[in-house]
Design an enzyme around this catalytic site. Structure first.
Site: not given
Ligand code: NAD
Ligand code: TYD
Length: 339
Positions: A125-127, A153, A157
């Site tokens: 994810t880009d997060e 979260y 990741k």
């Protein structure tokens, strides 16, 4: 080839399975999913009887179970979608995020080493890049942007991403990694912004916008993401990371207003609620690498994709009504009651 798809009973994994079965009918797809609250076997009902598809209920942290599946299936590739995926839940209880997202990824890669594999693809994810300021539209996340996760979260990741790259460098595991922006489309669990707002609108319930609704997310229709992962799996270079996004930045409040307009509901349903802790301001992906190297571009524009998504939730009310009639009610009360 035989491809193990983990987390395939969830939102993006199920869309990926549909894509793979129709785009590559010669391949065998084995879905391994623990069926957590976010996994839904009814989603996979249309493909359950297909001879090139198999479903296995399996926790990716269960080493013996994972090894037994590899022994039996001798997969050529693994695509890992299995994860705890919701930021608000990670703020409430981080432990399970560390377990599934980091330990589970490690177990899968150990099995890949043990049994030999053509490719391990990690869906990221880009997060993991943290956030960008709202007033700097010139700044975008590239593959070189340092990891600076904000939530349990995204930190879990990021941990998984680091482990994937470490297995490549240390053991020569043939890995690829992709990092995508926010997805929307059919079969998304109604805890995430777009399906939650659609479901609440249809039930004439308040629409809880965090803070002032000014945060920006970069939205991509789920089928475009699935095509990109398929492309990276087949043509991506080993040991490389590819950012996936379609230059579609939107303020949360504008999305909620669009949903109201599409459904003919009054904006007076919008309720501003206490902001999320550590709330990331803005995400924005630079997809230049995947476009340049693999020729990928998104096919579905936002207005078209949002209309298709709303149509799907209208046509498949029983899918999400069943979800929100169960344990979801106590989740909703915990998350939004008194907020
Ligand atoms: P989701 O929550 O809808 O689905 C997750 C699936 O994983 C569920 O079917 C669940 O049962 C399964 N699962 C959870 N723990 C498991 C375990 N221990 N073993 C086996 N299966 C397990 O998530 P999603 O939105 O489809 O996201 C899929 C992946 O894509 C995640 O890795 C997520 O980080 C990533 N991602 C999501 C988005 C997005 O906008 N949704 C964007 C970029 C990347
Ligand atoms: P979400 O769908 O949870 O994705 P993520 O936080 O992983 O990007 O949330 C998207 C944006 O919408 C985020 O800025 C938080 C906001 N949001 C609300 O304002 N209200 C809600 O009820 C939810 C679920 C999200």
């Amino acid at each position: 080839m035989t491809v193990i798809v983990t987390g395939g009973a969830g939102f993006i994994g199920s869309n990926f399975i549909f894509h793979m079965l129709s785009a590559h009918p010669e391949d065998r797809i084995v879905c391994a999913d623990k069926l957590t609250y976010a996994g839904n076997l009814s989603t996979l009902r249309p493909v359950m009887e297909e001879s090139s598809f198999r479903f296995v209920k399996l926790d990716i942290c269960d080493r013996a179970g994972v090894y037994a599946l590899f022994e039996e299936e001798k997969p050529d590739a693994v695509v890992n979608f299995a994860a705890e995926s919701h930021v608000d839940r990670s703020i409430e209880d981080p432990g399970v995020f560390l377990r599934t997202n980091i330990i589970g990824t490690g177990v899968l890669m150990d099995a890949c080493r043990e049994f030999g594999i053509g490719r391990f693809h990690q869906v990221g994810t880009d997060e993991v890049y943290g956030d960008l300021p709202l007033d700097r539209s010139d700044l975008l996340f590239t593959e070189e942007t340092p990891l600076r996760a904000s939530s349990p979260y995204s930190a879990s990741k990021a941990g998984a991403d680091l482990l994937v790259m470490a297995y490549h460098r240390t053991y020569g595991l043939p890995v690829t990694l992709s990092r995508c922006s926010n997805n929307y489309g059919p079969y998304q669990f109604p805890e995430k912004l777009i399906p939650l707002m659609i479901a609440n609108c249809l039930n004439d319930k308040p629409l809880p916008v965090y803070g002032e609704g000014k945060n920006v997310r970069d939205w991509l229709y789920v089928e475009d993401h699935c095509r990109a992962v398929d492309l990276v799996l087949r043509k991506g270079r080993e040991g490389e990371c590819y950012n996936i996004g379609g230059h579609n930045e939107m303020h949360n409040i504008d999305i909620v207003k669009l949903i109201c307009a599409e459904l003919g509901k009054p904006e007076s349903l919008i309720t501003f609620v206490t902001d999320r802790k550590g709330h990331d301001q803005r995400y924005a992906i630079d997809p230049a690498k995947i476009r340049r190297e693999l020729g990928w571009t998104p096919e579905t524009g936002f207005q078209d994709g949002l209309r298709k998504t709303i149509r799907w939730y209208l046509d498949n009310r029983s899918w999400w009504e069943e979800i929100i009639s169960g344990e979801y009610q106590s989740y909703y009360q915990r998350m939004y009651g008194g907020r």
